[in-house]
Design a protein around this motif. Sequence first.
Motif, PDB file in Angstrom:
ATOM      1  N   SER A  94      -8.207  -2.889   8.043  1.00  0.00           N
ATOM      2  CA  SER A  94      -8.522  -3.375   6.743  1.00  0.00           C
ATOM      3  C   SER A  94      -7.956  -4.966   6.659  1.00  0.00           C
ATOM      4  O   SER A  94      -6.837  -5.352   7.532  1.00  0.00           O
ATOM      5  CB  SER A  94      -8.075  -2.670   5.608  1.00  0.00           C
ATOM      6  OG  SER A  94      -6.603  -2.805   5.430  1.00  0.00           O
ATOM      7  N   VAL A  95      -8.302  -5.688   6.080  1.00  0.00           N
ATOM      8  CA  VAL A  95      -7.981  -7.210   5.851  1.00  0.00           C
ATOM      9  C   VAL A  95      -6.492  -6.948   5.085  1.00  0.00           C
ATOM     10  O   VAL A  95      -5.592  -7.724   5.736  1.00  0.00           O
ATOM     11  CB  VAL A  95      -8.879  -7.822   4.554  1.00  0.00           C
ATOM     12  CG1 VAL A  95      -8.253  -9.334   4.483  1.00  0.00           C
ATOM     13  CG2 VAL A  95     -10.154  -7.950   5.410  1.00  0.00           C
ATOM     14  N   ASN A  96      -6.242  -6.340   4.301  1.00  0.00           N
ATOM     15  CA  ASN A  96      -4.855  -6.051   3.774  1.00  0.00           C
ATOM     16  C   ASN A  96      -3.851  -5.734   4.757  1.00  0.00           C
ATOM     17  O   ASN A  96      -2.807  -6.177   4.880  1.00  0.00           O
ATOM     18  CB  ASN A  96      -4.765  -5.174   2.689  1.00  0.00           C
ATOM     19  CG  ASN A  96      -5.396  -5.872   1.292  1.00  0.00           C
ATOM     20  OD1 ASN A  96      -5.588  -7.105   1.123  1.00  0.00           O
ATOM     21  ND2 ASN A  96      -5.856  -4.853   0.461  1.00  0.00           N
ATOM     22  N   ARG A 136       0.532  -9.279  10.022  1.00  0.00           N
ATOM     23  CA  ARG A 136       0.570 -10.700  10.384  1.00  0.00           C
ATOM     24  C   ARG A 136       1.841 -11.197   9.559  1.00  0.00           C
ATOM     25  O   ARG A 136       2.765 -12.200  10.116  1.00  0.00           O
ATOM     26  CB  ARG A 136      -0.697 -11.656   9.865  1.00  0.00           C
ATOM     27  CG  ARG A 136      -0.385 -13.039  10.060  1.00  0.00           C
ATOM     28  CD  ARG A 136      -0.354 -13.651  11.450  1.00  0.00           C
ATOM     29  NE  ARG A 136      -0.648 -13.208  12.519  1.00  0.00           N
ATOM     30  CZ  ARG A 136       0.005 -13.167  13.764  1.00  0.00           C
ATOM     31  NH1 ARG A 136       1.191 -13.620  13.925  1.00  0.00           N
ATOM     32  NH2 ARG A 136      -0.511 -13.071  14.985  1.00  0.00           N
ATOM     33  N   MET A 137       1.897 -10.924   8.269  1.00  0.00           N
ATOM     34  CA  MET A 137       3.114 -11.406   7.745  1.00  0.00           C
ATOM     35  C   MET A 137       4.533 -10.796   8.191  1.00  0.00           C
ATOM     36  O   MET A 137       5.420 -11.663   8.423  1.00  0.00           O
ATOM     37  CB  MET A 137       3.249 -10.836   6.204  1.00  0.00           C
ATOM     38  CG  MET A 137       4.048 -11.196   5.219  1.00  0.00           C
ATOM     39  SD  MET A 137       3.943 -11.004   3.489  1.00  0.00           S
ATOM     40  CE  MET A 137       4.022  -9.057   3.573  1.00  0.00           C
ATOM     41  N   VAL A 138       4.492  -9.571   8.585  1.00  0.00           N
ATOM     42  CA  VAL A 138       5.638  -8.884   9.299  1.00  0.00           C
ATOM     43  C   VAL A 138       6.034  -9.731  10.867  1.00  0.00           C
ATOM     44  O   VAL A 138       6.954  -9.984  11.006  1.00  0.00           O
ATOM     45  CB  VAL A 138       5.407  -7.393   9.744  1.00  0.00           C
ATOM     46  CG1 VAL A 138       6.437  -6.826  10.347  1.00  0.00           C
ATOM     47  CG2 VAL A 138       5.756  -6.792   8.059  1.00  0.00           C
ATOM     48  N   SER A 139       4.902  -9.695  11.368  1.00  0.00           N
ATOM     49  CA  SER A 139       4.819 -10.777  12.696  1.00  0.00           C
ATOM     50  C   SER A 139       5.311 -12.025  12.441  1.00  0.00           C
ATOM     51  O   SER A 139       6.343 -12.522  13.289  1.00  0.00           O
ATOM     52  CB  SER A 139       3.567 -10.723  13.274  1.00  0.00           C
ATOM     53  OG  SER A 139       3.582 -11.419  14.649  1.00  0.00           O
ATOM     54  N   ASN A 140       5.058 -12.844  11.517  1.00  0.00           N
ATOM     55  CA  ASN A 140       5.532 -14.088  11.160  1.00  0.00           C
ATOM     56  C   ASN A 140       6.978 -14.397  10.709  1.00  0.00           C
ATOM     57  O   ASN A 140       7.686 -15.024  11.229  1.00  0.00           O
ATOM     58  CB  ASN A 140       4.564 -14.837  10.129  1.00  0.00           C
ATOM     59  CG  ASN A 140       3.268 -15.117  10.704  1.00  0.00           C
ATOM     60  OD1 ASN A 140       3.009 -15.284  11.737  1.00  0.00           O
ATOM     61  ND2 ASN A 140       2.297 -15.411   9.597  1.00  0.00           N
ATOM     62  N   ARG A 141       7.444 -12.917   9.911  1.00  0.00           N
ATOM     63  CA  ARG A 141       8.602 -13.061   9.575  1.00  0.00           C
ATOM     64  C   ARG A 141       9.715 -12.579  10.858  1.00  0.00           C
ATOM     65  O   ARG A 141      10.723 -13.513  10.776  1.00  0.00           O
ATOM     66  CB  ARG A 141       8.945 -11.878   8.748  1.00  0.00           C
ATOM     67  CG  ARG A 141       8.465 -12.292   7.210  1.00  0.00           C
ATOM     68  CD  ARG A 141       8.762 -10.801   6.318  1.00  0.00           C
ATOM     69  NE  ARG A 141       8.339 -11.342   4.792  1.00  0.00           N
ATOM     70  CZ  ARG A 141       8.071 -10.571   3.981  1.00  0.00           C
ATOM     71  NH1 ARG A 141       8.256  -9.244   4.349  1.00  0.00           N
ATOM     72  NH2 ARG A 141       7.608 -10.852   2.865  1.00  0.00           N
TER      73      ARG A 141
END
Length: 148
Positions: A59-61, A67-72
């Motif tokens: 899902s989008v969420n 992506r947020m976890v990966s970016n962090r």
Amino acid sequence: MAMFLSEAPVQFQFPLVEATFTRDEIHELLSFVHSESPVNSESPINSTSGSETGRTVYSVNERKRRRMVSNRESARRSRLRKKMHLENVTNEVDRLKSENRELKNRLCLFSHQCQIVQRETNRLQTESFLLWQKLSGLCQILVDMNFQ
């Protein structure tokens, strides 16, 4: 499948590559590999289109969260690299300062020794000049004695 979902990151080492995967990243990788339904059926959605049967679509969420976890994680690694680089540069600066101080001390010592040698050279040149004058005077006396 449960053994892969531990909280600690798992490290895989290959001859030229070292990678660390989090629990979520392993889950995502396994969801691409396996055509069966995923372990966490809340977040992924199975696609039922003809060509993508069995492939997991998130899902989008869930994609935003991943992506947020990966970016962090990427930012954490970047900060760690920056910190290590700063430590290396600081160590290099300290080493170069120490080397510069040592070279300045050696230059000062050699300069002092050069001044001592220069003064001795000047003294010897003056003494040589005076001795040549005396020798010239003595030679002149001998010449005058022979002509008499």
